[in-house]
Write an enzyme that holds these catalytic residues in place. Structure first.
Site, PDB file in Angstrom:
ATOM      1  N   HIS A 179       0.876  -1.178   0.000  1.00  0.00           N
ATOM      2  CA  HIS A 179       0.000   0.000   0.000  1.00  0.00           C
ATOM      3  C   HIS A 179       0.909   1.223   0.000  1.00  0.00           C
ATOM      4  CE1 HIS A 179      -2.216  -3.108   2.293  1.00  0.00           C
ATOM      5  NE2 HIS A 179      -3.329  -2.545   1.868  1.00  0.00           N
ATOM      6  N   ASP A 224       2.222   1.970   3.416  1.00  0.00           N
ATOM      7  CA  ASP A 224       3.172   1.036   4.041  1.00  0.00           C
ATOM      8  C   ASP A 224       4.595   1.581   3.919  1.00  0.00           C
ATOM      9  OD1 ASP A 224       0.976  -0.655   4.112  1.00  0.00           O
ATOM     10  OD2 ASP A 224       1.647  -1.868   2.400  1.00  0.00           O
ATOM     11  N   GLU A 278     -10.667  -6.631  -4.623  1.00  0.00           N
ATOM     12  CA  GLU A 278     -10.504  -7.729  -3.662  1.00  0.00           C
ATOM     13  C   GLU A 278     -11.747  -7.821  -2.783  1.00  0.00           C
ATOM     14  OE1 GLU A 278      -6.686  -7.913  -1.671  1.00  0.00           O
ATOM     15  OE2 GLU A 278      -7.653  -8.743   0.111  1.00  0.00           O
ATOM     16  N   HIS A 287     -10.897 -14.248   3.411  1.00  0.00           N
ATOM     17  CA  HIS A 287     -12.098 -13.475   3.053  1.00  0.00           C
ATOM     18  C   HIS A 287     -13.198 -14.412   2.560  1.00  0.00           C
ATOM     19  CE1 HIS A 287      -9.596  -9.564   2.152  1.00  0.00           C
ATOM     20  NE2 HIS A 287      -9.400 -10.032   3.361  1.00  0.00           N
TER      21      HIS A 287
END
Ligand code: XUL
Ligand code: CO
Length: 448
Positions: free
Chosen positions: A101, A104, A232, A271
């Site tokens: 990201h 990050d 995602e 997920h």
């Protein structure tokens, strides 16, 4: 090679090595399986956020992580120095890709302009090390959920000021994707959902989200960014309902808003479980819609009902996922296996970061070996072909070719005795299919 981690490059040791050593038991990057080297089937990536930034906190306890760069106190010094540690980690582990990201990499400043300047300094160092090593981003993304400003979402925030900020942030992140040659660009809508329907305009929020994604498509075209866009899915957490609930919901959203030509899906094991699905289910749903993009490799825990991002170790699951991938021929146009996973809080040493990745890489390599053997034997293919065989002729074929009407079906069915219909369904023997898969796991890995 520098030795910032004080660990030797991870060797292949095979199955007979002592239990505790750092070494691969199944993963051999150049070993050809089903016509391709393992490394090309699997395309492993390290997740920057979990591996290098995660302090191993949980909701009840502080971070336990011990990292070799903990002595840096200034956030920018740390951010710049850390990049060197990350590339050494990739090289020692033997992976070709990483994912990150924007947030990050570098700390935020007071304004987006200052934040972008911090980020660019770190990206300069990333670019240098990419050129030196040939290791590149499988994907990058924008963290539109961590900062407090995104408390009610980013693209679905009810506050236009927040939407505008998110758009500006995304723009720069796309420019970084272009600069670093990311093969994919991921959108995970962490807070793009709702906590409470009473204060939510569902229609307007989804319209806004679609506008945001259309703007991203337009800007990518403008700057010549050819990364594959990926969404995602995740059903919940941190929101109580996330709009990208699962593969099927996300595909419907993309089709509704005319975005399905520009996006595919990045699917994550944990997920899938949170949505009440197996990982294989999510991969299959994406595949049949032509929407498989990439994979976030991790697993949940049967006893814990939230997203704990364990390194994958369940061979039945890795076999099932790799069976789908072998059937597809690849993970996606530019996909790979990103370890969106972290060690447990009790595994806090630097060495444990290697251990976690090793078990994940070996589990997928083992899954690949087993699934390749299953494909070679065609046992699932034969079983499925036989199961639907009655649609290859007679009344079944007239259904599939579109010529049958309800009247035809009635004429066909009116006088057939119930016992004959039941007899025509034969027994599926699902239990023996599962037993056969167990045998494949044991036999293939036992022989290897
Ligand atoms: C969160 C998650 C994210 C995405 C990238 O559950 O999986 O890390 O992969 O934002
Ligand atoms: Co993920």
């Amino acid at each position: 090679m520098s030795d910032l981690w004080n660990i030797e490059p991870i060797p292949f040791v095979g199955k007979t090595s002592p239990q505790q050593g750092l070494g691969f038991r199944y993963y051999q990057p150049d070993r050809v399986v089903a016509g391709k080297p393992m490394k090309d089937w699997l395309r492993f990536a390290v997740a920057y956020w979990h591996t290098f930034d995660q302090r191993l906190v949980d909701p009840f306890g502080e971070g336990t992580a011990q990292r070799p760069y903990d002595h840096f106190t200034d956030p920018m010094d740390l951010a710049l120095a850390k990049v060197d540690y990350t590339f050494e980690f990739y090289r020692k582990l033997g992976v070709g890709y990483f994912c990150f990201h924007d947030r990050d990499l570098a700390p935020e400043g007071d304004t987006l302009r200052e934040t972008n300047a911090n980020l660019d300094r770190v990206v300069d160092r990333v670019a240098e090390l990419q050129a030196e090593t040939g290791i590149t981003p499988l994907w990058n993304t924008s963290s539109l959920f961590t900062n407090a400003r995104f408390l009610s979402g980013a693209a679905t925030s009810p506050f236009a000021e927040v939407f505008a900020y998110a758009g500006g942030q995304l723009k720069h992140s796309l420019e970084i994707a272009k600069r670093l040659g990311s093969e994919n660009y991921v959108f995970w809508g962490g807070r793009e959902g709702y906590e409470n329907l009473w204060n939510t305009d569902l229609r307007r929020e989804q319209d806004h989200m679609a506008r945001f994604l259309h703007m991203a498509v337009d800007y990518a075209q403008e700057i010549g960014l050819d990364a594959q866009f990926l969404i995602e899915p995740k059903p919940k957490e941190p929101t109580s309902h996330q709009y990208d609930f699962d593969a099927a919901t996300t595909i419907a959203f993309l089709k509704t808003y005319g975005l399905d030509g520009d996006f595919k899906l990045n699917l994550e094991g944990n997920h899938a479980n949170l949505a009440g699905h197996t990982y294989q289910h999510e991969v299959r749903v994406a595949r049949v819609a032509g929407m498989l993009g990439s994979l976030d490799a991790n697993q949940g825990d049967k006893l814990i009902g939230w997203d704990i991002d364990e390194f994958p170790s369940d061979l039945y699951e890795t076999t099932s996922v790799m069976w789908e991938i072998l059937d597809e021929g690849r993970i996606g146009p530019h996909g790979g296996l990103n370890f969106d996973a972290k060690p447990r809080r009790t595994s806090f040493t630097a060495e444990d970061l290697f251990r976690g990745h090793i078990v994940g890489m070996d589990s997928y390599a083992a899954g690949l070996l087993v699934a390749a053997q299953m494909h070679e034997d065609g046992f699932i293919e034969d079983l499925v072909a036989e199961r639907y065989g009655s649609f290859d002729q007679g009344v079944g074929a007239s259904v599939e070719d579109g010529t049958a009407t309800l009247a035809d079906l009635e004429a066909h069915a009116l006088d057939v005795p119930q016992a004959d219909i039941l007899a025509s369904t034969r027994s599926d023997h699902l239990e023996s299919v599962k037993a056969t898969i167990n045998n494949y796991i044991v036999d293939t890995l036992g022989r290897d």
